[in-house]
Enzyme design. Structure first.
Site, PDB file in Angstrom:
ATOM      1  N   GLY A 107       0.841  -1.200   0.000  1.00 32.73           N
ATOM      2  CA  GLY A 107       0.000   0.000   0.000  1.00 32.73           C
ATOM      3  C   GLY A 107       0.873   1.245   0.000  1.00 32.73           C
ATOM      4  O   GLY A 107       1.987   1.243  -0.534  1.00 32.73           O
TER       5      GLY A 107
ATOM      6  N   ARG B 215      -4.401  -8.812  -1.348  1.00 34.07           N
ATOM      7  CA  ARG B 215      -5.591  -9.531  -1.816  1.00 34.07           C
ATOM      8  C   ARG B 215      -5.766  -9.398  -3.317  1.00 34.07           C
ATOM      9  O   ARG B 215      -6.381 -10.245  -3.955  1.00 34.07           O
ATOM     10  CB  ARG B 215      -6.839  -8.992  -1.107  1.00 34.07           C
ATOM     11  CG  ARG B 215      -6.872  -9.342   0.374  1.00 34.07           C
ATOM     12  CD  ARG B 215      -7.895  -8.518   1.090  1.00 34.07           C
ATOM     13  NE  ARG B 215      -7.607  -7.086   0.939  1.00 34.07           N
ATOM     14  CZ  ARG B 215      -8.283  -6.118   1.519  1.00 34.07           C
ATOM     15  NH1 ARG B 215      -9.318  -6.412   2.284  1.00 34.07           N
ATOM     16  NH2 ARG B 215      -7.950  -4.853   1.349  1.00 34.07           N
TER      17      ARG B 215
ATOM     18  N   ARG C 290       1.085  -4.105  12.619  1.00 28.27           N
ATOM     19  CA  ARG C 290       0.406  -4.326  13.888  1.00 28.27           C
ATOM     20  C   ARG C 290       0.799  -5.709  14.382  1.00 28.27           C
ATOM     21  O   ARG C 290       0.930  -6.649  13.586  1.00 28.27           O
ATOM     22  CB  ARG C 290      -1.123  -4.290  13.717  1.00 28.27           C
ATOM     23  CG  ARG C 290      -1.708  -2.922  13.484  1.00 28.27           C
ATOM     24  CD  ARG C 290      -1.756  -2.099  14.781  1.00 28.27           C
ATOM     25  NE  ARG C 290      -2.479  -0.855  14.614  1.00 28.27           N
ATOM     26  CZ  ARG C 290      -1.922   0.318  14.333  1.00 28.27           C
ATOM     27  NH1 ARG C 290      -0.614   0.408  14.190  1.00 28.27           N
ATOM     28  NH2 ARG C 290      -2.660   1.404  14.216  1.00 28.27           N
TER      29      ARG C 290
ATOM     30  N   ASP D 107       8.732  -3.883  15.432  1.00 31.12           N
ATOM     31  CA  ASP D 107       8.385  -2.573  15.979  1.00 31.12           C
ATOM     32  C   ASP D 107       7.042  -2.627  16.694  1.00 31.12           C
ATOM     33  O   ASP D 107       6.685  -1.712  17.421  1.00 31.12           O
ATOM     34  CB  ASP D 107       8.312  -1.546  14.840  1.00 31.12           C
ATOM     35  CG  ASP D 107       8.128  -0.120  15.341  1.00 31.12           C
ATOM     36  OD1 ASP D 107       8.737   0.230  16.379  1.00 31.12           O
ATOM     37  OD2 ASP D 107       7.386   0.655  14.717  1.00 31.12           O
TER      38      ASP D 107
ATOM     39  N   GLU E 220       0.915  -4.521  23.220  1.00 32.87           N
ATOM     40  CA  GLU E 220       1.817  -3.418  23.584  1.00 32.87           C
ATOM     41  C   GLU E 220       1.315  -2.677  24.818  1.00 32.87           C
ATOM     42  O   GLU E 220       0.107  -2.512  24.953  1.00 32.87           O
ATOM     43  CB  GLU E 220       1.909  -2.430  22.405  1.00 32.87           C
ATOM     44  CG  GLU E 220       2.539  -3.065  21.195  1.00 32.87           C
ATOM     45  CD  GLU E 220       2.475  -2.179  19.952  1.00 32.87           C
ATOM     46  OE1 GLU E 220       2.149  -0.992  20.063  1.00 32.87           O
ATOM     47  OE2 GLU E 220       2.754  -2.707  18.867  1.00 32.87           O
TER      48      GLU E 220
ATOM     49  N   HIS F 132       7.412   0.429  19.155  1.00 28.74           N
ATOM     50  CA  HIS F 132       6.449   1.033  18.221  1.00 28.74           C
ATOM     51  C   HIS F 132       6.853   2.468  17.852  1.00 28.74           C
ATOM     52  O   HIS F 132       6.119   3.427  18.115  1.00 28.74           O
ATOM     53  CB  HIS F 132       5.028   1.008  18.800  1.00 28.74           C
ATOM     54  CG  HIS F 132       3.970   1.076  17.734  1.00 28.74           C
ATOM     55  ND1 HIS F 132       2.739   0.492  17.844  1.00 28.74           N
ATOM     56  CD2 HIS F 132       3.965   1.669  16.505  1.00 28.74           C
ATOM     57  CE1 HIS F 132       2.023   0.719  16.745  1.00 28.74           C
ATOM     58  NE2 HIS F 132       2.760   1.449  15.915  1.00 28.74           N
TER      59      HIS F 132
END
Ligand code: A2R
Length: 313
Positions: A153, A175, A232, A256, A261, A279
Site C-alpha cells: 500500500g 488480496r 500491527r 516494531d 503493547e 512502536h
C-alpha cells in the site's frame, strides 16, 4: 457556540494548544473518575480526538450520543469499530501518507540492524571488546536478497523503493494484484514466504489480517529467512514467532509492533536474532507534527462544514 470535544489521551503540545484554542476540550485521561466525566460531559460532546491505540472505546461511544466525528492520530484505525461508527453517523478520520517515509525508514532500519548486527556490534565496541577480543566478525548483507512485502500500500510502496535502493529484489502479497506495479505478485502468502529472504509486514490490522503470518508462513520463511513487522502485532501469531525464533525455524526478526503493547514477550529479550523497537515507526518530530496537524485540520474541516481531509468513514 464553541464545540465541546473529548480528548482521550495526551497529545502533542502543538495539537493540544490548537484544539484548546478552537474548542472546549475535556481531557478524559485526567479524569479521576472516567465514568463520571463521561456521564457529565458526554451528552455535549460533538468531537473526539484520539489515536490508533486508544481508538474509540464503547463506553465513549455510548456516553456521547451526539458525537459527530472521531479524529484519530495514526494511519491504523483497527481500534475503532468503523461499522458501529457508520451506523451512528460518526465520521472517522486518520493520518495516512504523512507517515509513509518514517515507517519505511524504520522497516529498513530494522532490516539493516538485524542483518548487519548493528546493535550487537555497538555493544561490542562499548564493552571494549574490539580492543580485548579483536574484530567483531562477519555478518549478512541485504544486497541481492529477495524481500516479500505483505501489503504493498502507501507505506509498502515506500519500503519497496528503499529495498530497491539496497539492490534487493522486491515481490509482494496482497488480496489483489496491482498490475501497474513493477514487482512480481504472489496470490499466496505462504508461497511468497518460501521464496524470500525477508518478509516485511505492512498491512492493516483487521479481522482479515489477524494471525495472517501464521506458523505455516513462518516455517515457509525458514531458517535463513527473517521477519520484519512495522504494521500491527495482531498480524503475526506471536507465540508461533517466539517458538520459531527459539528453535531456529526462522533466522531472525525485527519487530516494531507487538500483540499486547507495551508488553513484549520476555522470551524475546534474551534472543540474539531479534531487534526490538517500542512502536517507533512514525515517531519522528517531523512526522508526528504532520500527523498532529491532520488531526486538528480534520476537526476544523468538520466543524466548518467543509470536506474532511482524510476520511475513513
Ligand atoms: O489486499 P489489497 O490488495 O487491498 O492490499 C492492501 C493490503 N491488505 C492486505 N493484504 C493481504 N491480506 C489482507 N487481508 C489485506 N488487507 C489489506 O495492505 C494494501 O496494499 C495494504 C495496505 O495499504 P494502505 O491501505 O495504503 O495502508 P498504509 O497506509 O500503507 O498503512 C498500512 C498499515 C496501517 O494500517 C497501520 O496498521 C500500519 O501500516 O502502520
Amino acid at each position: 457556540m464553541t464545540a465541546e470535544i473529548l480528548m482521550l489521551g495526551r497529545m502533542l503540545p502543538s495539537v493540544m494548544e490548537a484544539l484548546d484554542a478552537a474548542y472546549t476540550v475535556h481531557r478524559l485521561w485526567e479524569a479521576p473518575d472516567r465514568a463520571a466525566m463521561l456521564a457529565d460531559v458526554g451528552p455535549r460532546i460533538r468531537g473526539v480526538a484520539t489515536d490508533g491505540h486508544l481508538g474509540l472505546p464503547g463506553d465513549v461511544m455510548e456516553a456521547c450520543p451526539g458525537l459527530e466525528i472521531a479524529s484519530s492520530y495514526g494511519v491504523g484505525y483497527d481500534a475503532i469499530d468503523i461499522d458501529a461508527c457508520r451506523a451512528r453517523g460518526i465520521r472517522v478520520t486518520n493520518t495516512p501518507d504523512v507517515l509513509n517515509d518514517a515507517v519505511a525508514e524504520m522497516a529498513l532500519g530494522l532490516m539493516l540492524s538485524l542483518c548487519r548486527r548493528i546493535p550487537q556490534a555497538d555493544a561490542y565496541v562499548r564493552a571494549g571488546k574490539w580492543v580485548s577480543e579483536g574484530n567483531f566478525g562477519l555478518t549478512g548483507e541485504l544486497t541481492g536478497r529477495k524481500v516479500g512485502i505483505l501489503g504493498l500500500g502507501r507505506i509498502g510502496k515506500e519500503i519497496a523503493r528503499r529495498c530497491q535502493a539496497m539492490k534487493m529484489q522486491v515481490v509482494y502479497h496482497g488480496r489483489t494484484e496491482q498490475v501497474h506495479e513493477p514487482y512480481p505478485f504472489y496470490a499466496d502468502l505462504e508461497a511468497m514466504a518460501r521464496d524470500v529472504d525477508w518478509l516485511v509486514v505492512i498491512a492493516p490490522g483487521s479481522a482479515s489480517t489477524k494471525g495472517i503470518v501464521s506458523r505455516a508462513v513462518l516455517e515457509a520463511l525458514g531458517p535463513d529467512g527473517a521477519l520484519v513487522n512495522v504494521a500491527r502485532g495482531s498480524l503475526v501469531d506471536e507465540a508461533a514467532l517466539v517458538d520459531c525464533l527459539a528453535s531456529g525455524k526462522i533466522g531472525g526478526a525485527g519487530l516494531d509492533v507487538f500483540e499486547a503493547e507495551p508488553k513484549v514477550p520476555e522470551a524475546l529479550f534474551g534472543m540474539d536474532n531479534v531487534v526490538l523497537q517500542p512502536h517507533q515507526g512514525s515517531a519522528t518530530h517531523k512526522t508526528r507534527a504532520a500527523m498532529g496537524d491532520l488531526v486538528v485540520k480534520n476537526l476544523a474541516a468538520h466543524f466548518a462544514g467543509l470536506p474532511l481531509l482524510t476520511p475513513v468513514a
